[in-house]
Design an enzyme around this catalytic site. Sequence first.
Site, PDB file in Angstrom:
ATOM      1  N   GLU A  89      22.093  13.853  13.413  1.00  0.00           N
ATOM      2  CA  GLU A  89      22.028  14.797  12.430  1.00  0.00           C
ATOM      3  C   GLU A  89      20.584  15.539  12.842  1.00  0.00           C
ATOM      4  OE1 GLU A  89      22.820  14.101   8.361  1.00  0.00           O
ATOM      5  OE2 GLU A  89      23.196  16.572   8.115  1.00  0.00           O
ATOM      6  N   LYS A 285      23.949  10.619  -0.207  1.00  0.00           N
ATOM      7  CA  LYS A 285      23.939  10.773   1.259  1.00  0.00           C
ATOM      8  C   LYS A 285      22.600  11.199   1.863  1.00  0.00           C
ATOM      9  CE  LYS A 285      25.183  13.286   5.009  1.00  0.00           C
ATOM     10  NZ  LYS A 285      24.314  14.238   5.939  1.00  0.00           N
ATOM     11  N   ASP A 301      22.097  -4.390   9.643  1.00  0.00           N
ATOM     12  CA  ASP A 301      23.461  -3.845   9.562  1.00  0.00           C
ATOM     13  C   ASP A 301      23.773  -2.558   8.536  1.00  0.00           C
ATOM     14  OD1 ASP A 301      26.188  -3.934   8.677  1.00  0.00           O
ATOM     15  OD2 ASP A 301      26.461  -6.056   8.438  1.00  0.00           O
ATOM     16  N   HIS A 398      17.650  23.563   7.910  1.00  0.00           N
ATOM     17  CA  HIS A 398      18.517  22.707   8.470  1.00  0.00           C
ATOM     18  C   HIS A 398      19.000  23.501   9.426  1.00  0.00           C
ATOM     19  CE1 HIS A 398      21.577  19.632   9.177  1.00  0.00           C
ATOM     20  NE2 HIS A 398      22.519  20.587   8.956  1.00  0.00           N
TER      21      HIS A 398
HETATM   22  P1  HMG Z   1       9.022  23.884   7.605  1.00  0.00           P
HETATM   23  O1  HMG Z   1       8.457  23.979   6.439  1.00  0.00           O
HETATM   24  O2  HMG Z   1       9.726  24.988   8.236  1.00  0.00           O
HETATM   25  O3  HMG Z   1       8.317  23.030   8.695  1.00  0.00           O
HETATM   26  O4  HMG Z   1      10.292  22.765   7.234  1.00  0.00           O
HETATM   27  P2  HMG Z   1       7.044  23.390   9.302  1.00  0.00           P
HETATM   28  O5  HMG Z   1       7.191  24.063  10.749  1.00  0.00           O
HETATM   29  O6  HMG Z   1       6.039  23.984   8.601  1.00  0.00           O
HETATM   30  O7  HMG Z   1       6.403  21.830   9.814  1.00  0.00           O
HETATM   31  C1  HMG Z   1       5.982  21.033   8.950  1.00  0.00           C
HETATM   32  C2  HMG Z   1       6.277  19.622   9.325  1.00  0.00           C
HETATM   33  O8  HMG Z   1       7.625  19.430   9.134  1.00  0.00           O
HETATM   34  C3  HMG Z   1       6.034  19.358  10.705  1.00  0.00           C
HETATM   35  O9  HMG Z   1       4.467  18.793  10.593  1.00  0.00           O
HETATM   36  C4  HMG Z   1       6.568  17.879  10.900  1.00  0.00           C
HETATM   37  O10 HMG Z   1       6.090  17.026  10.233  1.00  0.00           O
HETATM   38  C5  HMG Z   1       7.807  18.465  10.221  1.00  0.00           C
HETATM   39  P3  HMG Z   1       3.546  18.845  12.050  1.00  0.00           P
HETATM   40  O11 HMG Z   1       4.547  18.107  13.110  1.00  0.00           O
HETATM   41  O12 HMG Z   1       3.757  20.362  12.450  1.00  0.00           O
HETATM   42  O13 HMG Z   1       2.229  18.355  11.684  1.00  0.00           O
HETATM   43  N1  HMG Z   1       8.708  19.242  11.099  1.00  0.00           N
HETATM   44  C6  HMG Z   1       9.208  18.741  12.282  1.00  0.00           C
HETATM   45  N2  HMG Z   1       9.083  17.635  12.772  1.00  0.00           N
HETATM   46  C7  HMG Z   1       9.916  17.458  14.153  1.00  0.00           C
HETATM   47  N3  HMG Z   1      10.466  18.152  14.777  1.00  0.00           N
HETATM   48  C8  HMG Z   1      10.630  19.643  14.134  1.00  0.00           C
HETATM   49  C9  HMG Z   1      10.029  19.798  12.969  1.00  0.00           C
HETATM   50  N4  HMG Z   1       9.704  20.657  12.281  1.00  0.00           N
HETATM   51  C10 HMG Z   1       8.976  20.520  11.007  1.00  0.00           C
HETATM   52  N5  HMG Z   1      11.227  20.500  14.805  1.00  0.00           N
HETATM   53  C11 HMG Z   1      12.215  21.085   7.580  1.00  0.00           C
HETATM   54  C12 HMG Z   1      11.241  22.547   8.202  1.00  0.00           C
HETATM   55  C13 HMG Z   1      13.336  21.132   8.287  1.00  0.00           C
HETATM   56  C14 HMG Z   1      11.059  19.786   7.659  1.00  0.00           C
HETATM   57  C15 HMG Z   1      12.387  21.454   6.003  1.00  0.00           C
HETATM   58  O14 HMG Z   1      13.039  22.481   5.820  1.00  0.00           O
HETATM   59  C16 HMG Z   1      13.057  20.311   5.520  1.00  0.00           C
HETATM   60  O15 HMG Z   1      12.566  19.289   5.136  1.00  0.00           O
HETATM   61  N6  HMG Z   1      14.298  20.415   5.154  1.00  0.00           N
HETATM   62  C17 HMG Z   1      15.305  19.504   4.661  1.00  0.00           C
HETATM   63  C18 HMG Z   1      16.272  19.159   5.733  1.00  0.00           C
HETATM   64  C19 HMG Z   1      17.116  18.089   5.307  1.00  0.00           C
HETATM   65  O16 HMG Z   1      17.191  17.379   4.337  1.00  0.00           O
HETATM   66  N7  HMG Z   1      17.977  17.796   6.264  1.00  0.00           N
HETATM   67  C20 HMG Z   1      19.220  16.559   6.169  1.00  0.00           C
HETATM   68  C21 HMG Z   1      20.442  17.291   6.565  1.00  0.00           C
HETATM   69  S1  HMG Z   1      21.044  18.215   5.297  1.00  0.00           S
HETATM   70  C22 HMG Z   1      21.811  16.859   4.369  1.00  0.00           C
HETATM   71  O17 HMG Z   1      22.716  16.062   4.969  1.00  0.00           O
HETATM   72  C23 HMG Z   1      21.506  16.500   3.094  1.00  0.00           C
HETATM   73  C24 HMG Z   1      21.668  17.096   1.756  1.00  0.00           C
HETATM   74  O18 HMG Z   1      23.050  17.634   1.406  1.00  0.00           O
HETATM   75  C25 HMG Z   1      21.328  16.212   0.667  1.00  0.00           C
HETATM   76  C26 HMG Z   1      21.196  16.643  -0.526  1.00  0.00           C
HETATM   77  O19 HMG Z   1      21.890  17.584  -0.891  1.00  0.00           O
HETATM   78  O20 HMG Z   1      20.508  16.221  -1.589  1.00  0.00           O
HETATM   79  C27 HMG Z   1      20.748  18.089   1.778  1.00  0.00           C
END
Ligand code: HMG
Length: 454
Positions: A89, A285, A301, A398
């Site tokens: 994901e 989740k 596991d 996301h």
């Molecule tokens: P951002 O603020 O746009 O990130 O967040 P940024 O570009 O300012 O970067 C900050 C740091 O984020 C980076 O530091 C990395 O650590 C990380 P740096 O490396 O620059 O020193 N980061 C990345 N790491 C690897 N590859 C990348 C990358 N971009 C940033 N391309 C971010 C962007 C996606 C991190 C933020 O919006 C976030 O945390 N979103 C949440 C996403 C999430 O939870 N996804 C899970 C899937 S959704 C789900 O299934 C669960 C859910 O339904 C659960 C629930 O409802 O509770 C949501």
Amino acid sequence: MSADKNKKSISGFSKLTKLGKMKWLVENFFIDPENVMRELKSYWLQDDQQKVLDGFSENTISNFLLPYGVAPNFVINGKTYVVPMVTEESSVVAAASAAAKFWMTRGGFNAKVIDTQKIGQVHFLWEGASSKLFNIFPELKDRLKKDTAHITANMDKRGGGILDIELLDKTEDLSNYYQLKASFETCDSMGANFINSVLEEFGLILCDFIQEQKDFDEVEQECEVIMAILSNYTPDCLVRTWVECPVEDLGDFPNEMDARTFADRFCQAVWIATIDPYRATTHNKGIFNGIDAVVLATGNDFRAIEACGHTYASSKGQYRSLSSCKIKDGRFHFSMDLPLAVGTVGGLTKLHPIAKRSLELMGNPNAEELMGIIAATGLAQNFAALRSLVTTGIQKGHMKMHLQNILNHLEATEEEATAAMKHFHDKVVSFNNVRNLLDQLREPKSRRNLTNSN
Ligand code: HMG
């Protein structure tokens, strides 16, 4: 081998060679057998590596790839880790990394193992006055321990083994149903094989012992073992993880949200997941997005971990959030208690070539340290998801990460992808929006100019 007329079923499939299995499949289920055969083979590893992987499962024909990523900057109990993660994901690894980086400068994650007991059960039927069974139980218990000493000797030497055995009367739930409920310490192994071997031996010893009872009548001397198996519910194999800091140290958030507002909204979001099972399921989740990824990367596991976590989430009579949050004396405190039965020896942990590297990457932790790392990753994941949910909404981050997948799906060229990345830098990503942009980019230049000038 025999196949039915429409060739969708077959007898003796397991006895075919790997190539024989593939041939039957590609010829009967695909329209371009040669291409599919080539494609499946292209994911084979070198002979010796493939042999190891094939040994993990049955009827293997190829390998299914998943990305292996890492989340750096995880400070847990003062030690810095790079955490390996296997997930399909998008945004999961980015979210864990972002939360790790956030907490790195605010004291990092804390983890404390509360206990490490595993559970196994022998389910059996016995007819008679239950008091008679309970009277002989102390002697039976000694016998169970003594007669399994040959199996437990090595585990005993490591400081583990059988901790206790209880006899439970379950006859109110099912006629004549009793249970031997045993607890185990399995040190750095998850312990499934060890526990199951001991339990199966328990079953045999139990029946022999009951048959030997001279003051039991013929019926009472009979005992029927229904099954002997470990329980994946291990509420006493528990780790606690938490982050905390003064509310004002949380800093500012998108949409001009200050730290206090953020902390309040965050705690309310956790509370909503505590009281509402629909929300709790999605909330948990999100936690398992992180947990499963590390569990998979270390060859543990994940089905056992998931099943146990969800049972634990329901242990108060309703499915609830696994994490909890409070603001007390001006401090933000976000924590989670989670049962996690994992191993760093045995199973696939050393057999799977990459699982072995995952453990090495984290400094070859023992099982207790790994429990802390996995739980902290789950909490980090939960923090990142909730931070997005209560500030910008989840789609922004996301979908930013998912953009590449959509571009691949729509077969964007490198030039189109670069243009799309630039375009969506400050815009909402959605499948339709990306498709519309690509449609525009793909329109002949003359038409595009015409459309733009209209
Ligand atoms: P951002 O603020 O746009 O990130 O967040 P940024 O570009 O300012 O970067 C900050 C740091 O984020 C980076 O530091 C990395 O650590 C990380 P740096 O490396 O620059 O020193 N980061 C990345 N790491 C690897 N590859 C990348 C990358 N971009 C940033 N391309 C971010 C962007 C996606 C991190 C933020 O919006 C976030 O945390 N979103 C949440 C996403 C999430 O939870 N996804 C899970 C899937 S959704 C789900 O299934 C669960 C859910 O339904 C659960 C629930 O409802 O509770 C949501």
